[in-house]
Design a protein around this motif. Structure first.
Motif, short mmCIF file in Angstrom:
data_model
loop_
_atom_site.label_atom_id
_atom_site.label_comp_id
_atom_site.label_asym_id
_atom_site.label_seq_id
_atom_site.Cartn_x
_atom_site.Cartn_y
_atom_site.Cartn_z
N VAL A 167 50.77 43.18 44.91
CA VAL A 167 49.55 42.49 44.48
C VAL A 167 48.87 43.40 43.46
O VAL A 167 48.33 44.45 43.81
CB VAL A 167 48.61 42.22 45.68
CG1 VAL A 167 47.27 41.65 45.21
CG2 VAL A 167 49.27 41.27 46.68
N PHE A 168 48.96 43.03 42.18
CA PHE A 168 48.39 43.85 41.11
C PHE A 168 46.90 43.50 40.96
O PHE A 168 46.54 42.32 40.88
CB PHE A 168 49.13 43.60 39.80
CG PHE A 168 50.56 44.03 39.84
CD1 PHE A 168 50.93 45.32 39.51
CD2 PHE A 168 51.55 43.14 40.22
CE1 PHE A 168 52.25 45.73 39.56
CE2 PHE A 168 52.89 43.53 40.27
CZ PHE A 168 53.24 44.82 39.94
N ILE A 169 46.07 44.54 40.90
CA ILE A 169 44.62 44.32 40.90
C ILE A 169 43.99 44.99 39.69
O ILE A 169 44.26 46.16 39.39
CB ILE A 169 44.01 44.86 42.21
CG1 ILE A 169 44.61 44.12 43.42
CG2 ILE A 169 42.48 44.73 42.19
CD1 ILE A 169 44.17 44.64 44.77
N GLY A 170 43.14 44.24 38.99
CA GLY A 170 42.47 44.73 37.79
C GLY A 170 41.37 45.74 38.08
O GLY A 170 41.16 46.16 39.22
N ASP A 171 40.63 46.08 37.05
CA ASP A 171 39.62 47.14 37.10
C ASP A 171 38.53 46.81 38.12
O ASP A 171 37.82 45.82 37.97
CB ASP A 171 38.98 47.32 35.72
CG ASP A 171 40.02 47.58 34.63
OD1 ASP A 171 41.05 46.87 34.60
OD2 ASP A 171 39.79 48.48 33.81
N VAL A 172 38.35 47.69 39.10
CA VAL A 172 37.40 47.45 40.20
C VAL A 172 36.01 48.01 39.84
O VAL A 172 34.99 47.36 40.08
CB VAL A 172 37.90 48.09 41.51
CG1 VAL A 172 36.88 47.87 42.62
CG2 VAL A 172 39.26 47.50 41.91
N GLN A 173 35.98 49.20 39.27
CA GLN A 173 34.74 49.83 38.80
C GLN A 173 33.60 49.79 39.82
O GLN A 173 32.48 49.40 39.51
CB GLN A 173 34.30 49.21 37.47
CG GLN A 173 35.33 49.48 36.37
CD GLN A 173 34.75 49.38 34.98
OE1 GLN A 173 35.11 48.49 34.22
NE2 GLN A 173 33.85 50.31 34.64
N GLY A 174 33.92 50.16 41.03
CA GLY A 174 32.88 50.27 42.05
C GLY A 174 32.47 48.95 42.69
O GLY A 174 31.55 48.93 43.50
N CYS A 175 33.17 47.85 42.33
CA CYS A 175 32.85 46.55 42.93
C CYS A 175 33.58 46.45 44.28
O CYS A 175 34.55 45.70 44.44
CB CYS A 175 33.25 45.42 41.99
SG CYS A 175 32.29 45.39 40.47
#
Ligand SMILES: [Mn+2]
Length: 290
Positions: free
Chosen positions: A4-12
């Motif tokens: 499961v590839f996951i994009g930029d989370v940036q603290g979310c």
């Protein structure tokens, strides 16, 4: 195991929790492996919680992550190379008693991870690769720069991160892998900037070479979801929610039974809408390459 590839989370962190919960509902908690494109931290509110969640999953063999420019920004702030600015939200990490331990974990993150989906080899990188690189050349470059990030104590790390890309070829490679959006038509010199003025999107130059490998990447929220043959760009700007469009945390859940999961059409995406309006300030214009 299902990737499961996951994009930029940036603290979310709450959106990441929701995405992982949805993946768990579909595949079972131990039935998938999260592959995160980097920029786990900064701009968003829950940086330590995100790092801790990903580290816990990684230690259990259920997540892998590459290093992004915001992880480099965290290291640079922690090492006193740069001041903490108004758009930084990493105070929750910088003020921790165990900050040293997080520095060591972050500096040990890989820059490139590789695998095979269906019959197609692929790489995951935060921002970009050199348009000419074969997969083997990309891996060799990543291993060389990873060694530079890991060698020695704080002094060598500080010196490497603070060095100029013009003076240190490995520092230049680090910038390309974690911060590049466009390359010059002339000599493929990389830039953080959007295409224009003789520069094209890095992946446009890359696609012209008809490489045999696919690339999963992030970093480019203004571009948004990028679905093209061999290319999956997953930064859909969750932390920019409220800017001029909705922000999402995106997962690509490829069907590995397909011979080429990177072919089109492809509907294998799951998106979690941002839970809060995170974006408030005007964007900071990109500065010179670093
Ligand atoms: Mn980034």
């Amino acid at each position: 195991m299902q990737p499961v590839f996951i994009g930029d989370v940036q603290g979310c962190g709450s959106e990441l929790d929701e995405l992982l919960e949805r993946a768990g509902g579909r595949f079972g908690a131990a039935g998938f492996e999260a592959w995160l494109v980097g920029d786990l931290v900064n701009r968003g509110p829950r940086n330590h919680a995100v790092l801790a969640r990903v580290r816990e999953l990684a230690d259990a063999g259920r997540a892998r992550c590459v290093l992004g420019n915001h992880e480099l920004g965290l290291l640079a702030a922690a090492l006193g190379i740069r001041p903490v600015g108004g758009s930084d939200s990493i105070g929750d990490l910088l003020e921790r008693d165990d900050l040293d331990d997080w520095i060591d974990w972050v500096r040990g993150l890989p820059l490139v991870l590789t695998g095979v989906l269906g019959e197609r080899p692929f790489a995951m990188v935060h921002a970009a690769v050199h348009p000419d690189w074969t997969l083997a050349e990309l891996e060799a470059a990543a291993r060389r720069v990873e060694a530079r990030l890991r060698e020695g104590g704080r002094g060598p790390l500080r010196r490497f991160l603070a060095s100029s890309p013009a003076d240190d070829a490995d520092r230049d490679l680090l910038g390309r892998l974690t911060s590049c959006r466009s390359v010059s038509r002339e000599d493929a010199a990389w830039s953080k900037l959007e295409p224009g003025d003789g520069r094209v999107a890095w992946h446009e130059a890359w696609a012209r070479r008809r490489h045999d490998y696919g690339i999963v990447y992030g970093h480019w929220a203004m571009q948004g979801l990028h679905v093209a043959p061999g290319l999956r760009g997953l930064d859909t700007g969750c932390v920019h929610h409220g800017r001029d469009h909705d922000g999402f945390l995106t997962a690509w859940i490829p069907d590995a039974k397909r011979a080429d999961p990177f072919a089109l059409p492809d509907e294998d995406f799951v998106q979690v809408r941002a839970h809060e309006r995170y974006y408030r300030d005007p964007p900071t214009p990109p500065v010179a390459n670093s």
